[in-house]
Scaffold this active site. Sequence first.
Site, short mmCIF file in Angstrom:
data_model
loop_
_atom_site.label_atom_id
_atom_site.label_comp_id
_atom_site.label_asym_id
_atom_site.label_seq_id
_atom_site.Cartn_x
_atom_site.Cartn_y
_atom_site.Cartn_z
N ARG A 61 -14.43 9.96 -6.21
CA ARG A 61 -14.83 8.99 -5.17
C ARG A 61 -15.33 9.70 -3.91
NH1 ARG A 61 -11.83 6.02 -1.49
NH2 ARG A 61 -9.80 6.49 -2.36
N GLU A 144 1.11 12.17 3.54
CA GLU A 144 0.76 10.86 4.08
C GLU A 144 2.03 10.02 4.19
OE1 GLU A 144 -2.66 7.68 3.27
OE2 GLU A 144 -0.92 7.37 1.97
N ALA A 156 2.01 -5.86 0.07
CA ALA A 156 1.20 -4.74 -0.43
C ALA A 156 1.54 -4.42 -1.89
CB ALA A 156 1.41 -3.49 0.44
N HIS A 160 -1.20 -4.68 -4.81
CA HIS A 160 -1.48 -3.47 -5.58
C HIS A 160 -1.43 -3.77 -7.08
CE1 HIS A 160 -0.74 0.78 -6.87
NE2 HIS A 160 -1.61 1.00 -5.92
P1 0O2 Z 1 -1.83 5.00 -4.36
O1 0O2 Z 1 -1.68 4.46 -5.75
O2 0O2 Z 1 -0.88 4.35 -3.40
O3 0O2 Z 1 -1.82 6.49 -4.29
P2 0O2 Z 1 -8.69 8.72 2.72
O4 0O2 Z 1 -7.53 9.24 1.91
O5 0O2 Z 1 -8.40 8.61 4.19
O6 0O2 Z 1 -9.93 9.46 2.44
P3 0O2 Z 1 -8.10 6.14 1.71
O7 0O2 Z 1 -7.42 6.58 0.45
O8 0O2 Z 1 -8.88 4.86 1.63
O9 0O2 Z 1 -9.04 7.28 2.24
O10 0O2 Z 1 -7.02 6.08 2.87
P4 0O2 Z 1 -6.12 4.90 3.38
O11 0O2 Z 1 -6.92 3.73 3.84
O12 0O2 Z 1 -5.21 5.53 4.39
O13 0O2 Z 1 -5.31 4.43 2.10
C1 0O2 Z 1 -4.43 5.28 1.46
C2 0O2 Z 1 -3.33 4.53 0.75
O14 0O2 Z 1 -2.95 3.35 1.48
C3 0O2 Z 1 -3.68 4.00 -0.62
O15 0O2 Z 1 -3.53 5.04 -1.54
C4 0O2 Z 1 -2.64 2.89 -0.79
O16 0O2 Z 1 -1.35 3.44 -1.09
C5 0O2 Z 1 -2.57 2.31 0.59
N1 0O2 Z 1 -3.56 1.22 0.75
C6 0O2 Z 1 -4.72 1.27 1.43
N2 0O2 Z 1 -5.36 0.10 1.39
C7 0O2 Z 1 -4.59 -0.73 0.66
C8 0O2 Z 1 -4.72 -2.11 0.26
O17 0O2 Z 1 -5.67 -2.79 0.58
N3 0O2 Z 1 -3.71 -2.61 -0.52
C9 0O2 Z 1 -2.62 -1.88 -0.89
N4 0O2 Z 1 -1.70 -2.48 -1.65
N5 0O2 Z 1 -2.48 -0.58 -0.54
C10 0O2 Z 1 -3.45 -0.02 0.22
P5 0O2 Z 1 -4.30 5.06 -2.92
O18 0O2 Z 1 -4.63 6.48 -3.20
O19 0O2 Z 1 -5.45 4.11 -2.88
O20 0O2 Z 1 -3.29 4.50 -3.97
#
Ligand code: 0O2
Length: 212
Positions: A61, A144, A156, A160
């Site tokens: 991505r 993070e 959330a 998810h």
């Molecule tokens: P997982 O499965 O939790 O690992 P960046 O890393 O800054 O380049 P990113 O990943 O968009 O870009 O950063 P951001 O916005 O800080 O989001 C990181 C994590 O926040 C996500 O990790 C999710 O855990 C959570 N998150 C962000 N947006 C949402 C949302 O709309 N809904 C839910 N439920 N969680 C969210 P991952 O890697 O996507 O997933």
Amino acid sequence: MRAFRESFARFIMPYKFAIDEIATKVSILREEFSELHDYNPIEHISTRLKSADSIEQKIARKQCAPSFDAIRESVTDIAGVRIVCSFVSDVYHVFSMLTEQEDLRVLTVKDYISTPKPNGYKSLHVIVEVPVFLSEGSVRVPVEVQLRTVAMDFWASLEHKIYYKYDGVVPAQLLADLTTAAVTANSLDVTMEKLHQQVKNGDADGSRPIAV
Ligand code: 0O2
């Protein structure tokens, strides 16, 4: 393949230790609050190490080169810690107590509580760099940390699950219902915060306040 597996294990290990360091810091704060104060702002904490598959998806991505050095540089959420608090004020209080610790360096802060995502997602994200002391010296590792209330966490985790169930293509009605649920969760947070402040300040009925 075996060599790759060994390199991956060596790459991922400091992230695991960094999670342990942050989890210990949070446990200390939690225990201190339990021992010395009659109130604990931390409801629960969970940790996760990003899987190889999930790292692969993220580098695709971000169009990041598939080398460990490039991943180290551009993927800052390989180590993740989630802290769930009772009230919004606690989220910011725990955030301050953690980020003011001298050995941590704050890299970025994303406040999705003051500025929620369009789908209603709320949480306070901070990337902190923590020193990890290995046999050959120390390395600074990004973690993070996501801080949110119980209501935000409830929303959330369901969002998810739905997102994964529909492989990212969620039916419009479900999306609309989720947005409504986010508004309800926010209104619960606002009400609970008000009640909490009333009880804390003892202005609920004039009787001596107890901690809630
Ligand atoms: P997982 O499965 O939790 O690992 P960046 O890393 O800054 O380049 P990113 O990943 O968009 O870009 O950063 P951001 O916005 O800080 O989001 C990181 C994590 O926040 C996500 O990790 C999710 O855990 C959570 N998150 C962000 N947006 C949402 C949302 O709309 N809904 C839910 N439920 N969680 C969210 P991952 O890697 O996507 O997933």
